[in-house]
Design an enzyme around this catalytic site. Structure first.
Site, PDB file in Angstrom:
ATOM      1  N   LEU A 167      -1.177   7.359   2.432  1.00  0.00           N
ATOM      2  CA  LEU A 167      -0.456   8.163   3.427  1.00  0.00           C
ATOM      3  C   LEU A 167       0.341   7.291   4.372  1.00  0.00           C
ATOM      4  O   LEU A 167       1.511   7.559   4.648  1.00  0.00           O
ATOM      5  CB  LEU A 167      -1.448   9.014   4.217  1.00  0.00           C
ATOM      6  CG  LEU A 167      -2.022  10.214   3.472  1.00  0.00           C
ATOM      7  CD1 LEU A 167      -3.031  10.931   4.351  1.00  0.00           C
ATOM      8  CD2 LEU A 167      -0.913  11.187   3.065  1.00  0.00           C
ATOM      9  N   ALA A 168      -0.291   6.232   4.881  1.00  0.00           N
ATOM     10  CA  ALA A 168       0.397   5.403   5.867  1.00  0.00           C
ATOM     11  C   ALA A 168       1.516   4.586   5.219  1.00  0.00           C
ATOM     12  O   ALA A 168       2.648   4.574   5.700  1.00  0.00           O
ATOM     13  CB  ALA A 168      -0.604   4.486   6.566  1.00  0.00           C
ATOM     14  N   GLY A 169       1.207   3.930   4.109  1.00  0.00           N
ATOM     15  CA  GLY A 169       2.199   3.065   3.467  1.00  0.00           C
ATOM     16  C   GLY A 169       3.367   3.851   2.903  1.00  0.00           C
ATOM     17  O   GLY A 169       4.532   3.498   3.122  1.00  0.00           O
TER      18      GLY A 169
ATOM     19  N   LEU B  53      -6.187  11.588   8.025  1.00  0.00           N
ATOM     20  CA  LEU B  53      -4.880  11.949   7.490  1.00  0.00           C
ATOM     21  C   LEU B  53      -3.858  11.970   8.621  1.00  0.00           C
ATOM     22  O   LEU B  53      -2.729  11.507   8.474  1.00  0.00           O
ATOM     23  CB  LEU B  53      -4.962  13.323   6.811  1.00  0.00           C
ATOM     24  CG  LEU B  53      -6.022  13.458   5.710  1.00  0.00           C
ATOM     25  CD1 LEU B  53      -6.006  14.847   5.102  1.00  0.00           C
ATOM     26  CD2 LEU B  53      -5.794  12.415   4.630  1.00  0.00           C
TER      27      LEU B  53
ATOM     28  N   SER C 209     -17.026  17.892   0.934  1.00  0.00           N
ATOM     29  CA  SER C 209     -16.475  18.181   2.250  1.00  0.00           C
ATOM     30  C   SER C 209     -17.570  18.637   3.198  1.00  0.00           C
ATOM     31  O   SER C 209     -18.447  19.424   2.845  1.00  0.00           O
ATOM     32  CB  SER C 209     -15.431  19.282   2.140  1.00  0.00           C
ATOM     33  OG  SER C 209     -15.119  19.740   3.442  1.00  0.00           O
TER      34      SER C 209
ATOM     35  N   ARG D 207     -20.807  13.414  12.572  1.00  0.00           N
ATOM     36  CA  ARG D 207     -21.166  12.724  11.340  1.00  0.00           C
ATOM     37  C   ARG D 207     -22.215  11.648  11.533  1.00  0.00           C
ATOM     38  O   ARG D 207     -23.161  11.542  10.753  1.00  0.00           O
ATOM     39  CB  ARG D 207     -19.917  12.067  10.743  1.00  0.00           C
ATOM     40  CG  ARG D 207     -18.947  13.070  10.204  1.00  0.00           C
ATOM     41  CD  ARG D 207     -17.694  12.391   9.701  1.00  0.00           C
ATOM     42  NE  ARG D 207     -16.868  13.387   9.026  1.00  0.00           N
ATOM     43  CZ  ARG D 207     -15.702  13.116   8.453  1.00  0.00           C
ATOM     44  NH1 ARG D 207     -15.232  11.892   8.468  1.00  0.00           N
ATOM     45  NH2 ARG D 207     -15.015  14.061   7.871  1.00  0.00           N
TER      46      ARG D 207
ATOM     47  N   GLY E  90       0.837  -1.190   0.000  1.00  0.00           N
ATOM     48  CA  GLY E  90       0.000   0.000   0.000  1.00  0.00           C
ATOM     49  C   GLY E  90       0.873   1.241   0.000  1.00  0.00           C
ATOM     50  O   GLY E  90       1.920   1.269   0.649  1.00  0.00           O
TER      51      GLY E  90
END
Lengths: 251, 637
Positions: free
Chosen positions: B43-45, B441, B284, B330, B40
């Site tokens: 962002l993390a990978g 994020l 958004s 949400r 992946g």
């Protein structure tokens, strides 16, 4: 509405390609162009035929995966959007539509409408970054960035890397793509220390790939889903000139 | 299944620094001898792969897209939270920690969330240094905004494309390492299984999506940063390629799956326009800052919205939540919208939305101000619907968006399979039962840049398992299994497309395990899913071959795994006899229709262990101990 589609089919990079004709019946104007292709593909599968391979992912115009040439125009007849953002309300029933992959020597066709845009990644690998090791950054507000520079940098940084600029260019040049990244970083204080080697490295990489040269046609800007300005190409040329004539590492 | 979260002792605020101090270090000269496989490139990978390579590890990174820059993190619009307190409005690590715990409805680990809040500021520093063009004030300083009803302005943003800019920052850091030769990048390569030998994760089996070749890669540790599973609902805001295969295959090889029923439904998406629809588009939720949400008071009122007088409109969020109004969290905004549509008050051609009306804001602030704030979102809406939201109210409806559940990890981000680490949305760790806006994020980058690069040393510097040859029987066996699975799909004598089955599965999961869940509905889903799964395996048709680029095959493999995940999702939802965050059990609500938690019986993480067949997983629990916060009922009245 009903549409007649002439779609480029090519089994593999080395196979010979050709246009095949399909009909898209009972589609409606609320559909996106790619959803229309989905419908055609479902019919193909129902007939035990191979579906049309096309690249797509986010389907909201930001990932840069999709991109086909529709009636001669990369991403189709609308302005400021990727292929996934094109809706059938731009067409009328009975229209004939020609669908091709992005055409460029640097983008070999892998299958049908899918091309290999790895060359764009290699351009970024040749300098399109700031060399900052994780953990070594100063406080985010320690370096001020005038708002107008930040905004301009953002205008350039919006590039989604789809390659439509290359497909639109009669020379298949990657200048708008490269200029966008060079400009984004050259406009920011964080990009200054590597400014010279960045532009030189990236342009050298462009020249090593199978892209053509820029002759200022401007077709790239017109095709760009993000409307990135050709002014950035002028900035790239200035950066390149400065790198050539100024002594290294002086402002 | 042993669930040792390895949470360090000591006071909450010093756990992470103590943990860093006591974490094992791999000798700098030895790092190059360790090979880490990162799957992946979101962002993390990407942040993990880049950072590990900077530290000196040998890294291989895999993604199914044509380039690591395409991962779905790129679509995040709103922003990223950090406890910088630049606006001087009272923010702090402690406050970000508390807001995140409370927003998650007290179903996350205190220690993890506190660590997330602590490193949030470093993320902003790192991204700015990379050249991420965050919004600025005229002074040249960074701008902040309040987001998703947060009581302070702690959100950093780059127009409506924050995810894109952060991902490109991580992608550029990764590209630098690829250019230096420290990361070997494998695009268009999909993980199809994991190699687990003697209980430890030793590698992965992948399929080259262009040539169809199946091969294995061995490493000293594997990191999955493969995102969430919202596409189990078929229609979601996720990219079409997002899938659960990596984490599901890991689960089948022994990784505990935590809280699958915690799924987030985002309130402000464009309603579906027909059956052919392939995805839902999110706008958004910053729109809720100025838009007013309403429906006609009378069910079935089909009048043009302009002709419905104010007195005949129900601004239901403002009525139900006078203090938070349209900015309530949400999960609440989503559920209330569903209530309105279910009661026949839905608007639009298909009566499947509620109005988000900017007319008052435009009257008060003028169109130019609204245009400056939301211009790109209004354009996007107009492009998709063909309607002008400056003149006609937008129509919105909730859509699956994010999954808080995922593979169980300990404080080191390691799953129950030693050597297998999980980062970002793919793990379950930080958001509890509900994620706050602008926190995804933050978590992805926290895990990749700052947490995993420290904690992975605790595994790598430990005892090394016996060497494993690339052609060992254990490796070949997994490759063979994968080849069989692929040929079974390609050779199947079926008549229906993978998409057909995905759509049908999504319908079941959305109807019975979506925004509102009840025992009867979940049991119905649990009856229907296995039946449909059998039909899928008997009747799915994949034209073409497995030895070439074959998108129908890719899809079929992913849908097959979604079937098994869907079943677990419903079982988890059935077992959790309470309402919390994104998990709303209709049997468990207050008289006012709010979620009712059961802290006595369910203040735990539910972790499911694969025992050999779908639907047969065993449920384990990790109790959640709260030392720093007092469990309260969320109230946004």
């Amino acid at each position: 509405m009903n549409l007649i589609l002439h779609v480029w089919r090519q089994a593999s990079p080395t196979a010979r390609g050709r246009f095949e004709t399909y009909t898209a019946n009972d589609v409606n104007e609320e559909m996106s162009f790619l959803e229309m292709l989905d419908v055609v593909n479902e019919q193909l599968i129902a007939n035990n035929q191979e579906p049309i391979a096309f690249e797509h992912d986010c389907r909201e115009g930001i990932c840069g995966s999709c991109g086909v040439v529709v009636n001669g125009e990369p991403h189709g007849p609308h302005r400021g959007g990727a292929t996934c953002q094109l809706h059938l309300r731009h067409f009328k029933s009975g229209d004939e539509i020609w669908i091709e992959p992005f055409r460029a020597k640097a983008f070999p066709v892998l299958k049908d409408l899918i091309v290999d845009r790895g060359a764009l990644d290699r351009i970024i690998q040749a300098g399109g970054y700031v060399s900052v090791r994780t953990g070594s950054a100063p406080d985010a507000n320690a370096v001020l960035v005038p708002k107008q520079y930040a905004e301009q940098a953002m205008n350039a940084a919006e590039c989604i890397g789809c390659g439509a600029c290359v497909a639109a260019c009669p020379n298949a040049a990657a200048m708008l793509f490269t200029a966008a990244k060079v400009s984004h970083l050259a406009l920011l204080p964080q990009g200054q220390p590597e400014r010279t080697q960045r532009v030189e490295g990236m342009v050298a990489r462009v020249n090593a790939e199978a892209f053509g040269h820029c002759t200022n046609h401007g077709a790239c800007e017109a095709a760009c889903p993000k409307g990135i300005s050709v002014d950035f190409i002028a900035r790239l040329n200035r950066e390149l000139l400065k790198a050539a004539v100024l002594p290294p590492q002086e402002p | 299944m042993l669930l040792d979260a390895k949470i360090p002792g000591g006071p909450l605020a010093s756990k992470w620094s103590e943990h860093i101090l006591h974490s094992k270090l791999v000798n700098p000269a030895n790092k190059r001898k360790y090979h880490v496989l990162v799957v992946g490139s979101g962002l993390a990978g990407a942040s993990a792969a880049a950072t590990l390579a900077e530290l000196g590890y040998q890294v291989s990174c895999f993604c199914f897209q044509d380039s690591p820059r395409r991962a779905h993190s790129i679509a995040a619009q709103g922003g990223i939270n950090a406890a910088k307190n630049y606006p001087n409005d009272g923010d702090s690590v402690a406050r970000l920690f508390y807001d995140t715990i409370k927003g998650g409805d007290f179903r996350s680990r205190e220690a993890n969330v506190h660590r997330l809040a602590e490193v949030s500021s470093n993320i902003i520093d790192q991204c700015v240094a990379q050249g991420v063009p965050f919004a600025r004030e005229y002074s040249g300083l960074l701008d902040n905004r309040s987001f998703g009803g947060a009581p302070v302005s702690r959100t950093f943003y780059a127009r409506g494309q924050t995810g894109q800019q952060l991902l490109l920052g991580a992608y550029q850091a990764l590209s630098r390492q690829i250019g230096l030769g420290t990361v070997k990048m494998h695009p268009r390569t999909e993980l199809l299984d994991l190699i687990v030998v003697d209980g430890a994760c030793r590698g992965i089996v992948v399929r080259d999506l262009v040539s169809g070749q199946i091969s294995s890669h061995l490493g000293d540790a594997v990191v999955l940063g493969t995102g969430g599973y919202s596409n189990v609902f078929y229609l979601s805001t996720n990219a079409l390629g997002c899938n659960t295969t990596a984490i599901w295959r890991a689960h089948r090889r022994g990784a505990g799956f935590a809280n699958p029923c915690y799924t987030q439904i985002h309130p402000t998406c464009i309603p579906q326009s027909g059956d052919y629809q392939s995805k839902l588009t999110l706008m958004s939720e910053s729109l809720r800052n100025d838009g007013r949400i309403w429906v006609p008071r009378t069910p079935g009122d089909r009048r043009n919205p302009a002709n419905i007088p104010d007195g005949e409109r129900d601004y239901y969020l403002e009525r139900l939540y006078p203090s938070f109004g349209n900015l309530c969290p949400r999960d609440i905004a989503s559920r209330r919208a569903k209530e309105q549509v279910d009661s026949g008050r839905g608007v639009g051609e298909l009566s499947n939305g509620v109005y988000l009306d900017f007319s008052e804001a435009i009257g008060r602030l003028g169109q130019p101000t609204i245009q400056a704030r939301y211009g790109n979102l209004f354009d996007m809406y107009a492009r998709i619907t063909g309607e002008d939201p400056y003149r006609v109210p937008m129509r919105i409806y909730p859509a699956p968006h994010y999954t808080m559940g995922g593979l169980w990890v300990d404080y080191n981000l390691m799953s129950t399979i030693p050597g297998l680490h999980v980062v970002g949305e793919a793990n379950f760790s930080d958001h509890g039962a509900n994620r706050l806006g602008a926190s995804a994020l933050m978590q992805g980058l926290a895990d990749g840049y700052f947490v995993l690069p420290v904690t992975i040393g605790n595994y790598l510097a430990g005892p090394r398992p016996a060497p494993l040859a690339a052609d060992a029987a254990a490796v070949r066996a997994v490759e063979d299994e994968v080849r069989q699975r692929v040929s079974k799909l390609v050779d199947n004598d079926g008549d229906l497309s993978p998409t057909h089955f995905h759509r049908e599965l999504g319908r079941i999961v959305w109807n019975y395990c979506g925004m509102g869940r009840n025992a009867a509905g979940l049991r119905t889903a649990l009856d229907q899913i296995p039946v449909l799964r059998e039909e899928f395996h008997a009747r799915v048709r994949v034209p073409g071959s497995g030895e070439s680029l074959n998108q129908a095959l890719e899809r079929a493999g992913r849908v097959a795994d979604y079937f098994e995940l869907a079943e677990l999702l419903c079982r988890d939802a059935l077992e959790r006899e309470e309402s919390c965050g994104g998990h709303f059990r209709e049997e468990h609500q207050t008289e006012e229709g709010e979620a009712r938690r059961d802290d006595v019986n369910f203040a735990h993480v539910a972790v499911w262990e694969w025992t050999g067949a779908s639907g047969q997983q065993r449920r384990h629990t990790e109790p959640l101990a709260y030392e720093a916060v007092e469990l309260t009922q969320r109230s946004y009245k």
